[in-house]
Design an enzyme around this catalytic site. Structure first.
Site, PDB file in Angstrom:
ATOM      1  N   HIS A 120       0.804  -1.238   0.000  1.00 29.11           N
ATOM      2  CA  HIS A 120       0.000   0.000   0.000  1.00 29.11           C
ATOM      3  C   HIS A 120       0.833   1.282   0.000  1.00 29.11           C
ATOM      4  CE1 HIS A 120      -3.585  -2.356   0.574  1.00 29.11           C
ATOM      5  NE2 HIS A 120      -3.229  -2.799   1.769  1.00 29.11           N
TER       6      HIS A 120
ATOM      7  N   HIS B 138      -6.516  -7.381   0.404  1.00 28.76           N
ATOM      8  CA  HIS B 138      -6.666  -5.961   0.071  1.00 28.76           C
ATOM      9  C   HIS B 138      -6.071  -5.673  -1.307  1.00 28.76           C
ATOM     10  CE1 HIS B 138      -6.636  -6.232   4.520  1.00 28.76           C
ATOM     11  NE2 HIS B 138      -7.536  -5.263   4.453  1.00 28.76           N
TER      12      HIS B 138
HETATM   13 ZN   LIG Z   1      -4.158  -7.210   3.296  1.00 25.77          ZN
END
Ligand SMILES: [Zn+2]
Length: 382
Positions: free
Chosen positions: A148, A185
């Site tokens: 991320h 995610h």
């Molecule tokens: Zn994750």
């Protein structure tokens, strides 16, 4: 020699050093360094590192120049100064941590943050260098997978984007790199950093962004400019199970990898897809995870795997142990080693308990999975 011949004799590197788990984001934070320590201990107690084709390599931290392959020099300096407890840059800029994604919650500033996070980046980069130099065939940077982090800010527990640092370094060596992210995610940071290039294919399968952080990764997000068509997103509904997940994976990932003809496959193995994960809502088991690892084994000429999410400590240690077993061609007994059991409990390496998903939910999720796969295939002309 074809890929399946290679898999039997693959030289496997496991990137690890205790410094990876000495400092963390704080007691209440879900990204516990213990995840790594327990995985290392479990592999060690299975004797995984004694196999003749296996080497444990202690990574070096990524240098500032290496981090700058994908991060802005200003951000790298800010992370270093915040980590040292400072508040001013060398050019006397007052640092507002929030501007760089730091603060209480997901991305706290912690002591030795710079050293710890640059070591995670260095771990994946060391794996990339060993692969490219021909020193191994597969490498597992289980401390990495911080997908991320963005060029100039921290996000979602991630400070430096180690997958992107390793990928950019390999691209600079003239290689074509495919990145496949199976974390629960969306792999938004890696996707964003290569969104406008056709030299890197990014594929992310993840829980639908309408129901989970970071809220992105829809089928229509496909890349930009020269990168158009080189970002692939497969959003899946909560309660997606092994069977549906693997079906979607097999419909989409192998044909895309074959068409792209990558020199190296980079995989991010977040195991927060597991039904017992406290932060996400997919319904996979370690049986599904192993099927995924085996699929990568068959699809990857040279293979750099990374860790990633996964917040149930018991699941993380078992699943990444199974992953390295597949990578290094080892099958471990199902009964957990006695010393590990005595310390952490548990009995079996592989899941014996399966999640219960109601029929109506399974039918609905199955229908939606088929629709998403059909959309992805149409958009990407598969
Ligand atoms: Zn994750």
């Amino acid at each position: 020699m074809n890929v399946s011949d290679l898999s039997a004799v693959r030289r496997a590197v496991f990137l690890s050093t205790p410094a990876l788990w000495e400092h963390g984001h704080g007691k209440q934070h879900p990204l516990k360094p213990e995840r790594l320590r327990r995985t290392f201990e479990l592999l060690e107690e299975y004797g995984a590192f004694a196999a003749p084709n296996v080497q444990v390599v202690a990574p070096l931290p990524a240098t500032e120049d290496e981090l700058a392959l994908v991060h802005s020099p200003n951000y790298i300096e800010v992370v270093r100064i915040l980590s040292e407890g400072g508040a001013w840059t060398e050019t006397r800029e007052y640092i507002q941590p929030m501007r760089y994604g730091f603060g209480p919650g997901d991305n706290p500033i912690f002591p030795e943050m710079y050293e710890t996070e640059s070591l995670k980046a260095g771990s994946s980069l060391t794996g990339a260098k060993l692969l490219v130099n021909g020193d191994c065939d597969v490498a597992f940077s289980y401390g990495g997978g911080m997908h991320h982090a963005m060029a100039s800010y921290a996000a979602g527990f991630c400070v430096f984007n180690d997958p992107a640092v390793a990928i950019q370094w390999m691209v600079d060596q003239g290689l074509r790199v495919a990145y496949v992210d199976v974390d629960a995610h969306h792999g938004d940071g890696v996707e964003a950093l290569f969104y406008d290039t056709d030299r890197v294919l990014t594929i992310s399968l993840h829980q639908d962004g309408r129901t989970l952080f970071p809220g992105t990764g829809f089928v229509t997000d496909t890349g930009f400019g020269a990168g158009e068509g080189y970002a692939v997103n497969v959003p899946l509904l909560p309660e997606t199970d092994d069977e549906m997940y693997l079906w979607a994976f097999n419909e989409i990932v192998p044909p895309l990898l074959e068409r792209f003809a990558a020199d190296v496959v980079v995989s991010q193995f977040g195991v927060d897809t597991h039904h017992k994960d406290p932060l996400a809502h997919l319904a996979l088991t370690t049986v599904g995870h192993v099927a995924l690892f085996e699929a990568f084994d068959a699809l990857s000429p040279r293979w750099l795997a990374m860790g990633g999410g996964g917040y149930n400590l018991d699941v993380v240690a078992r699943s990444w142990t199974l992953a390295f077993g597949v990578m290094s061609g080892q099958t471990f007994p199902d009964e957990l080693p006695p010393a590990y059991r005595a310390r952490y409990g548990g009995q079996w390496l592989r899941d014996h308990e399966m999640p219960t998903v109601r029929d109506a939910v399974r039918n609905f999720v199955g229908q939606r999975t088929r629709e998403v796969v059909a959309e992805v295939k149409k958009i990407h002309k598969l």
